[in-house]
Structures are given as C-alpha cells and as structure tokens.
Design a protein around this motif. Structure first.
Motif, PDB file in Angstrom:
ATOM      1  N   CYS A 288      16.731 -27.031  34.314  1.00  0.00           N
ATOM      2  CA  CYS A 288      16.150 -27.980  33.464  1.00  0.00           C
ATOM      3  C   CYS A 288      17.269 -28.424  32.607  1.00  0.00           C
ATOM      4  O   CYS A 288      17.714 -27.430  32.028  1.00  0.00           O
ATOM      5  CB  CYS A 288      14.941 -27.585  32.920  1.00  0.00           C
ATOM      6  N   SER A 289      17.539 -29.431  32.451  1.00  0.00           N
ATOM      7  CA  SER A 289      18.504 -29.803  31.354  1.00  0.00           C
ATOM      8  C   SER A 289      18.260 -31.276  31.350  1.00  0.00           C
ATOM      9  O   SER A 289      17.994 -32.327  31.817  1.00  0.00           O
ATOM     10  CB  SER A 289      20.007 -29.709  32.045  1.00  0.00           C
ATOM     11  N   ASP A 290      18.845 -31.940  30.018  1.00  0.00           N
ATOM     12  CA  ASP A 290      18.660 -33.473  29.766  1.00  0.00           C
ATOM     13  C   ASP A 290      19.874 -34.081  30.436  1.00  0.00           C
ATOM     14  O   ASP A 290      19.921 -35.234  30.499  1.00  0.00           O
ATOM     15  CB  ASP A 290      18.605 -33.810  28.192  1.00  0.00           C
ATOM     16  N   ASP A 291      21.065 -33.295  30.900  1.00  0.00           N
ATOM     17  CA  ASP A 291      22.006 -33.864  31.830  1.00  0.00           C
ATOM     18  C   ASP A 291      21.569 -33.854  33.244  1.00  0.00           C
ATOM     19  O   ASP A 291      21.898 -32.324  33.829  1.00  0.00           O
ATOM     20  CB  ASP A 291      23.298 -33.119  31.539  1.00  0.00           C
TER      21      ASP A 291
ATOM     22  N   ILE B 217      20.675 -24.342  37.470  1.00  0.00           N
ATOM     23  CA  ILE B 217      20.166 -25.026  36.330  1.00  0.00           C
ATOM     24  C   ILE B 217      19.045 -25.683  36.717  1.00  0.00           C
ATOM     25  O   ILE B 217      18.917 -26.469  37.773  1.00  0.00           O
ATOM     26  CB  ILE B 217      21.107 -26.132  35.878  1.00  0.00           C
TER      27      ILE B 217
ATOM     28  N   GLU C 113      24.750 -22.528  20.705  1.00  0.00           N
ATOM     29  CA  GLU C 113      24.137 -22.350  22.019  1.00  0.00           C
ATOM     30  C   GLU C 113      23.656 -20.707  22.065  1.00  0.00           C
ATOM     31  O   GLU C 113      24.338 -19.975  22.013  1.00  0.00           O
ATOM     32  CB  GLU C 113      24.944 -22.693  23.049  1.00  0.00           C
TER      33      GLU C 113
ATOM     34  N   TRP D 228      18.117 -21.726  33.219  1.00  0.00           N
ATOM     35  CA  TRP D 228      18.758 -21.378  34.554  1.00  0.00           C
ATOM     36  C   TRP D 228      17.695 -20.511  35.095  1.00  0.00           C
ATOM     37  O   TRP D 228      17.159 -19.564  34.532  1.00  0.00           O
ATOM     38  CB  TRP D 228      19.816 -20.326  33.797  1.00  0.00           C
TER      39      TRP D 228
ATOM     40  N   ARG E  30      17.642 -29.128  21.981  1.00  0.00           N
ATOM     41  CA  ARG E  30      17.184 -29.137  23.312  1.00  0.00           C
ATOM     42  C   ARG E  30      17.416 -27.854  24.112  1.00  0.00           C
ATOM     43  O   ARG E  30      17.962 -27.006  23.168  1.00  0.00           O
ATOM     44  CB  ARG E  30      17.887 -30.271  24.082  1.00  0.00           C
TER      45      ARG E  30
ATOM     46  N   TYR F 140      19.778 -25.222  22.157  1.00  0.00           N
ATOM     47  CA  TYR F 140      20.840 -25.807  21.395  1.00  0.00           C
ATOM     48  C   TYR F 140      20.542 -25.974  19.924  1.00  0.00           C
ATOM     49  O   TYR F 140      19.232 -26.680  19.658  1.00  0.00           O
ATOM     50  CB  TYR F 140      21.233 -27.140  22.131  1.00  0.00           C
TER      51      TYR F 140
ATOM     52  N   VAL G 195      21.487 -30.657  37.143  1.00  0.00           N
ATOM     53  CA  VAL G 195      20.334 -29.917  37.407  1.00  0.00           C
ATOM     54  C   VAL G 195      20.405 -29.742  39.090  1.00  0.00           C
ATOM     55  O   VAL G 195      20.930 -30.387  39.932  1.00  0.00           O
ATOM     56  CB  VAL G 195      19.276 -30.974  37.274  1.00  0.00           C
TER      57      VAL G 195
ATOM     58  N   GLN H 122      11.002 -29.849  35.544  1.00  0.00           N
ATOM     59  CA  GLN H 122      11.772 -30.745  34.232  1.00  0.00           C
ATOM     60  C   GLN H 122      10.490 -30.967  33.532  1.00  0.00           C
ATOM     61  O   GLN H 122      10.748 -30.665  32.372  1.00  0.00           O
ATOM     62  CB  GLN H 122      12.439 -31.733  34.959  1.00  0.00           C
TER      63      GLN H 122
ATOM     64  N   LYS I 155      18.226 -25.889  27.871  1.00  0.00           N
ATOM     65  CA  LYS I 155      18.619 -25.893  29.235  1.00  0.00           C
ATOM     66  C   LYS I 155      18.479 -24.521  29.841  1.00  0.00           C
ATOM     67  O   LYS I 155      18.104 -23.604  29.316  1.00  0.00           O
ATOM     68  CB  LYS I 155      20.145 -25.668  29.413  1.00  0.00           C
TER      69      LYS I 155
END
Length: 414
Positions: free
Chosen positions: A87-90, A85, A135, A79, A75, A154, A94, A58, A77
């Motif tokens: 890395c993601s801000d959600d 996943i 995206e 894969w 941002r 994004y 992850v 991350q 994401k």
C-alpha cells in the motif's frame, strides 16, 4: 580557570542539546509505533500483509490509516514480509519489491527504525509538498512470533522541531546562566584574593584580571547575542504566539538581561578606565538609560528632570543610572513607581531617584556601597560599588535614605 570553565560549559551544552534532540525523536518513535502496533492488532489480520488482491489491500489500509490519523501523521506505506510494497499513495511502486532497503531489513527483523528526510532528497520527490519528515518503520507481528510486515509512517517534523527548538533554547539559556554564575564567582574570588595582598601585587593582578575579564565578556556576550537574536526572531516570525508563550519568551529575555547586567557589574568595577568628559544633557542620559532597561510592565517611571548640562562621561553615568533603576525594578517586583527629579543647588546638580519599594534594612544602609556586599541572592555586590566609584570620579557624591527609598546624587553643573 575561566577558559576551562567556558570550554567545559559550552561542550556540555552542545552534548546536552544533541541529547535533547535524540531523546525527543526517540520518544516520538516509541509513541507512534505503540499507537500503530496496538491499532493493527485490533483492526488487521495476517492475510492483510500477503500479496493477494492488492487493490483491496489499498482500501483496507486507507481505512486503517483514517481511523488512527492525527494532524502530524501524513501517510503510511505498507510492506509485506518479503519487501514488496502492498500500500502506498504512490501507485507506481505498489507491487514492486524493495527488500534491499536497510531500514526495512532492520524493521522486518523486529526493530523500530526511523529516518529524517528533507523534501529535496532525490528519493523523496513524491513527498515534496510535506516539508521535513520523519519516516518510522514499525514491525507488525499481530499474533505471530515474527513480523508479518512493516508499516512505514510518514510523520510531519514541524511540531517536533518546535518542541526541540524551545527546549534547546531554554537549555542554552540555563547553561549560560550557570556558566556566568561560575565565572562571576571566579572573578569575585580573584578580586577578594587580590585585595588581601600588598598594593603592588594587587595592582598587577587587577590589571591581569581586567584583561582576562574583557576576553571573558566577549565569550559570554557572543552566545547571549545569539540567544537574544533567536528570541527576537521567534517573536517576529511567530505572530500567533499565545499569551503563555509570549510570557515565557519575556522571562527568557529578562534572564538574558540579568546575566548581562551581572557581567557588566563585575567588568565596570574591575576596568577602572579613565573618564571621557564632555558636556552632555542630563535628561538625554536618563532617557537613554530608561530605554535600555528590560520590560517592566506594572512599574511606572516618572521623570521631571530638566535639560541641565553637566560635564561628564556619558556611558559611565548610564552605568550608574541603569544600576539604580534596575535595583529599584527588582525591589518593586510586579508593581510600583520610580520617580526621578533634579534641581540645581549652587554649583551642583542634585539628582534624586525614589521608588515605592519596601526599602533597605536600616542596619545595611551604611554597607550597600561596599564592594562584594549585597542584599540580594542573585547580586554580585559590585553594582553600587561601581556607581560610587564612577560618581566620585566625577567629583560628585552619592547617598541613600529610606522612607521612601531615595538615592541622591550630586554632580558639578557646567
């Protein structure tokens, strides 16, 4: 023929507008996929895409994104090759696997794919603060022969949408101009053909073309109204437009007026409708005509017309004055002066419209009121012919002289 021209023209315009949108999106995909792929080759290593130590991953990808981020890049994401996943801000997703995602499947196979989403999409709740996004799924190979993973970017669509909207608007206006020129050419050719026939056939065909022209006017004016409204909305909703952007919108506005003016010239000449005679104020008609002109910065219009009453058709005389004023504006270019005056001589009112332009070539002065004769590349040759016809219907006269260029109109006074 006119209907076919309109159908083909507007079909072509629709296809072209769609193609512009697709090409703009395609260029955006290619541009940002190149930036991310090349940056990944310099800054990332194959182990960054495995599933070990996801907390550290991350931080690695956060640092990577900060170094390449632009205002439009919201941002990323990341894969792994198996659809997990990394890395993601959600943080809730992850470490979870989404290998059934079709765009991921295409991307891990080596394709660049994209999807445009709105913040109201159910699967897009976490992005609701961003507005419309694109995206972009970018396969990352580094030194491998096959993708090691996928970086999903994004991208904020606002700037793309603005570019697409402006380009589409210019395309629509240019297409309408092109269609209008073709339609005007067809009508003018029809008029010329009709006038070479005998009088009975001429009258019958003129009546048919008059009806057809009325329908054509609606077909052209409707998209012009939409374009004009769109321009007004652009100026109203975008208070921070630069002077360059305002100048472009002004040019588009003038082009719309020019198309309308040419179509009206043709229709005014063909229609030949009976006059609706009433007692009107000459000053009021002139003021209204000046108000309806396009923007003419740098050109001064001075009127010393008295409040004389004349027995006339209000709208028909506006056609005359708008034609004469617009011709004068075109002749003056960016700077000059138009003077309007009137006086009563006996039972007539004398109206003079004078401009400081270069004048009309002497050998053409006696031809300018003839139908289809024009000294301008963009003219129809029907504007002054319509003016002469309307003035004569009012039992008046119109003439022109040079030094300075002055149109003189006489009309019966009430």
């Amino acid at each position: 023929m006119i209907l076919i021209t309109l159908v083909v023209g507007f079909t072509f315009m629709s296809i072209l507008v769609t193609e512009i949108q697709n090409n703009t999106i395609q260029r955006t995909e290619n541009f940002y996929s190149t930036i991310i792929s090349e940056s990944a080759s310099r800054q990332l290593v194959p182990t960054d895409f495995d599933l070990n130590d996801l907390d550290n991953k991350q931080q690695i990808f956060d640092n990577f994104f900060q170094q390449i981020k632009t205002d439009e890049m919201l941002r990323i994401k990341v894969w792994s090759s198996d659809g997990t996943i990394i890395c993601s801000d959600d943080q809730l997703i992850v470490g979870k696997n989404f290998n059934d995602n079709l765009r991921f499947q295409h991307s891990i196979a080596g394709e660049i794919t994209s999807e445009i989403k709105n913040p109201v999409d159910p699967e897009n709740i976490s992005e609701m603060g961003y507005g419309q996004m694109m995206e972009i799924y970018i396969p990352i190979t580094l030194d491998s022969t096959t993708p090691l993973g996928v970086i999903e970017l994004y991208y904020n669509m606002d700037s793309i949408n603005d570019t697409i909207a402006e380009t589409q608007l210019i395309t629509i206006i240019n297409t309408v101009i092109f269609i209008s020129i073709i339609v005007s050419g067809i009508i003018i050719f029809s008029i010329f053909t009709i006038r070479s026939s005998n009088k009975t056939i001429e009258q019958e065909k003129f009546a048919s073309i008059g009806n057809l022209s009325s329908r054509m006017a609606h077909d052209i004016r409707n998209p012009l109204t939409v374009i004009k409204t769109t321009l007004d909305l652009l100026k109203t909703k975008n208070k921070n437009l630069s002077s360059d952007e305002l100048e472009k919108l002004k040019k588009l506005d003038n082009q719309i007026y020019r198309i309308s003016h040419q179509v009206n010239n043709v229709l005014d000449y063909i229609k030949g409708q009976p006059l609706i005679l009433k007692t009107n104020s000459l000053k009021e008609i002139l003021d209204s005509s000046i108000h309806d002109l396009p923007e003419h910065d740098g050109i001064e219009i001075e009127s010393t017309v008295s409040n004389t009453k004349i027995h006339c058709d209000y709208e028909a005389l506006k056609v005359v004055f708008i034609n004469l004023f617009y011709n004068a504006i075109q002749s003056l270019g960016k700077k000059g002066k138009i003077k309007i005056s009137s006086e009563i001589i006996g039972v007539n009112t004398l109206i003079k419209i004078e401009d400081s332009g270069p004048g009309i070539p002497e050998d053409k002065l006696n031809k300018i009121f003839e139908p289809l004769y024009t000294t301008k590349q963009e003219g129809t040759g029907l504007g002054l012919a319509s003016c002469k016809s309307i003035i004569e219907q009012h039992r008046g006269t119109i003439s022109v002289k040079n030094n300075p260029t002055t149109f003189t109109i006489t009309l019966p006074t009430v």
